[in-house]
Enzyme design. Structure first.
Site, PDB file in Angstrom:
ATOM      1  N   GLY A  52       0.831  -1.190   0.000  1.00  0.00           N
ATOM      2  CA  GLY A  52       0.000   0.000   0.000  1.00  0.00           C
ATOM      3  C   GLY A  52       0.868   1.244   0.000  1.00  0.00           C
ATOM      4  N   ASN A  53       0.333   2.342  -0.494  1.00  0.00           N
ATOM      5  CA  ASN A  53       1.056   3.607  -0.451  1.00  0.00           C
ATOM      6  C   ASN A  53       0.076   4.759  -0.609  1.00  0.00           C
ATOM      7  OD1 ASN A  53       1.046   3.457  -3.559  1.00  0.00           O
ATOM      8  ND2 ASN A  53       2.369   1.737  -2.967  1.00  0.00           N
TER       9      ASN A  53
ATOM     10  N   SER B 187       8.028   5.215  -2.146  1.00  0.00           N
ATOM     11  CA  SER B 187       7.276   4.028  -2.544  1.00  0.00           C
ATOM     12  C   SER B 187       7.635   3.633  -3.971  1.00  0.00           C
ATOM     13  CB  SER B 187       5.779   4.338  -2.477  1.00  0.00           C
ATOM     14  OG  SER B 187       5.070   3.387  -3.225  1.00  0.00           O
ATOM     15  N   SER B 188       7.738   2.333  -4.207  1.00  0.00           N
ATOM     16  CA  SER B 188       8.092   1.864  -5.551  1.00  0.00           C
ATOM     17  C   SER B 188       7.015   2.241  -6.572  1.00  0.00           C
ATOM     18  CB  SER B 188       8.301   0.356  -5.550  1.00  0.00           C
ATOM     19  OG  SER B 188       7.109  -0.287  -5.145  1.00  0.00           O
ATOM     20  N   GLU B 189       5.838   2.627  -6.089  1.00  0.00           N
ATOM     21  CA  GLU B 189       4.752   3.012  -7.007  1.00  0.00           C
ATOM     22  C   GLU B 189       4.654   4.527  -7.195  1.00  0.00           C
ATOM     23  OE1 GLU B 189       3.382   1.098  -8.939  1.00  0.00           O
ATOM     24  OE2 GLU B 189       3.020  -0.863  -8.039  1.00  0.00           O
TER      25      GLU B 189
ATOM     26  N   HIS C 220      -3.424   3.923  -2.400  1.00  0.00           N
ATOM     27  CA  HIS C 220      -3.367   2.629  -3.094  1.00  0.00           C
ATOM     28  C   HIS C 220      -3.377   1.541  -2.037  1.00  0.00           C
ATOM     29  CE1 HIS C 220      -2.093  -0.780  -5.354  1.00  0.00           C
ATOM     30  NE2 HIS C 220      -0.876  -0.796  -4.833  1.00  0.00           N
TER      31      HIS C 220
ATOM     32  N   HIS D  13      -4.326  -2.797  -0.960  1.00  0.00           N
ATOM     33  CA  HIS D  13      -4.504  -4.180  -1.415  1.00  0.00           C
ATOM     34  C   HIS D  13      -5.639  -4.782  -0.588  1.00  0.00           C
ATOM     35  CE1 HIS D  13      -0.016  -4.586  -2.879  1.00  0.00           C
ATOM     36  NE2 HIS D  13      -0.674  -3.638  -3.501  1.00  0.00           N
TER      37      HIS D  13
ATOM     38  N   HIS E 222      -3.701  -6.880  -8.753  1.00  0.00           N
ATOM     39  CA  HIS E 222      -2.835  -6.053  -7.905  1.00  0.00           C
ATOM     40  C   HIS E 222      -3.579  -5.435  -6.722  1.00  0.00           C
ATOM     41  CE1 HIS E 222       0.428  -2.663  -7.821  1.00  0.00           C
ATOM     42  NE2 HIS E 222       0.067  -3.078  -6.626  1.00  0.00           N
TER      43      HIS E 222
HETATM   44 ZN    ZN Z   1       0.405  -2.344  -4.750  1.00  0.00          ZN
END
Ligand code: ZN
Length: 207
Positions: free
Chosen positions: A28-29, A74-76, A95, A97, A158
């Site tokens: 999550g982010n 965050s990687s996103e 974001h 999950h 995702h």
């Molecule tokens: Zn994710």
């Protein structure tokens, strides 16, 4: 909002969302974006939500230039940047999950309009965005394609993306997406579901 207020808001809502089990582990982010300053504040990658502090947040520009931060973003972050660039009315993104909604994303199906709350909070059904490789800008680009007149969507295989003018707004939308998915799952187990008619949805929107 000052950058310190932005850091605090992202920290507070990430802890709350984690406590509500909208995501597990360090997945999550969340982010907020100030258009005037071109500053995004986003959760860092791989820092446990139990111990996260406002100082752990990463401050960056939409092109990825880090302004302040002790951790990597965050990687996103590219997904967040793509949505902010395409939708200027958006100032906050969450974001998750969350499990019931992500299960629909695993079925590669959207959540139909089955509940009245979905109309004012989500704009109707929750559409499914096509799969894109995590960490790439394409995750955001695919989401933007289905977010016209919607405030949240599913990301195939995702999770969930919810947008808003504030984190408070994006968060409640993420909560309603999970709630709708949970109720829809139970209803489908009971028997055939009945979705709201286009006429009833229109009456709620304009009536
Ligand atoms: Zn994710």
């Amino acid at each position: 909002m000052t950058i310190q207020e932005m850091r605090q808001a992202v920290c507070d809502w990430s802890k709350q969302s984690y406590a509500e089990k909208l995501f597990a582990g360090t997945s999550g982010n969340l982010s907020v974006y100030d258009k005037e300053q071109d500053v995004m504040v986003i959760t860092p990658t791989s820092v446990p939500y139990e111990t996260i502090t406002p100082e752990d947040m990463v401050v960056l520009r939409l092109d990825g230039e880090i302004l302040e931060g002790n951790y990597r973003p965050s990687s996103e972050w590219r997904m967040h940047a793509a949505v902010y660039q395409a939708k200027p009315e958006v100032s906050a993104i969450i974001h998750t999950h969350s499990p019931y909604a992500t299960a629909f994303a695993v079925n590669n199906r959207g959540i139909p309009t089955i509940l009245i709350e979905m109309v004012p909070f989500l704009g109707g059904d929750v559409p499914l965005a096509k799969f894109a490789v995590p960490g790439t800008r394409a995750v955001g680009d695919e989401a933007v394609k289905v977010l016209a007149e919607r405030t949240g969507c599913l990301l195939a295989n995702h999770g969930v993306l919810a947008i808003g003018a504030s984190l408070e707004q994006a968060h409640i939308r993420a909560v309603y997406i999970e709630d709708a998915a949970k109720i829809c799952s139970i209803a489908m187990a009971n028997g055939p579901i009945v979705t709201m008619s286009e006429a009833d949805i229109a009456a709620m929107k304009h009536g």
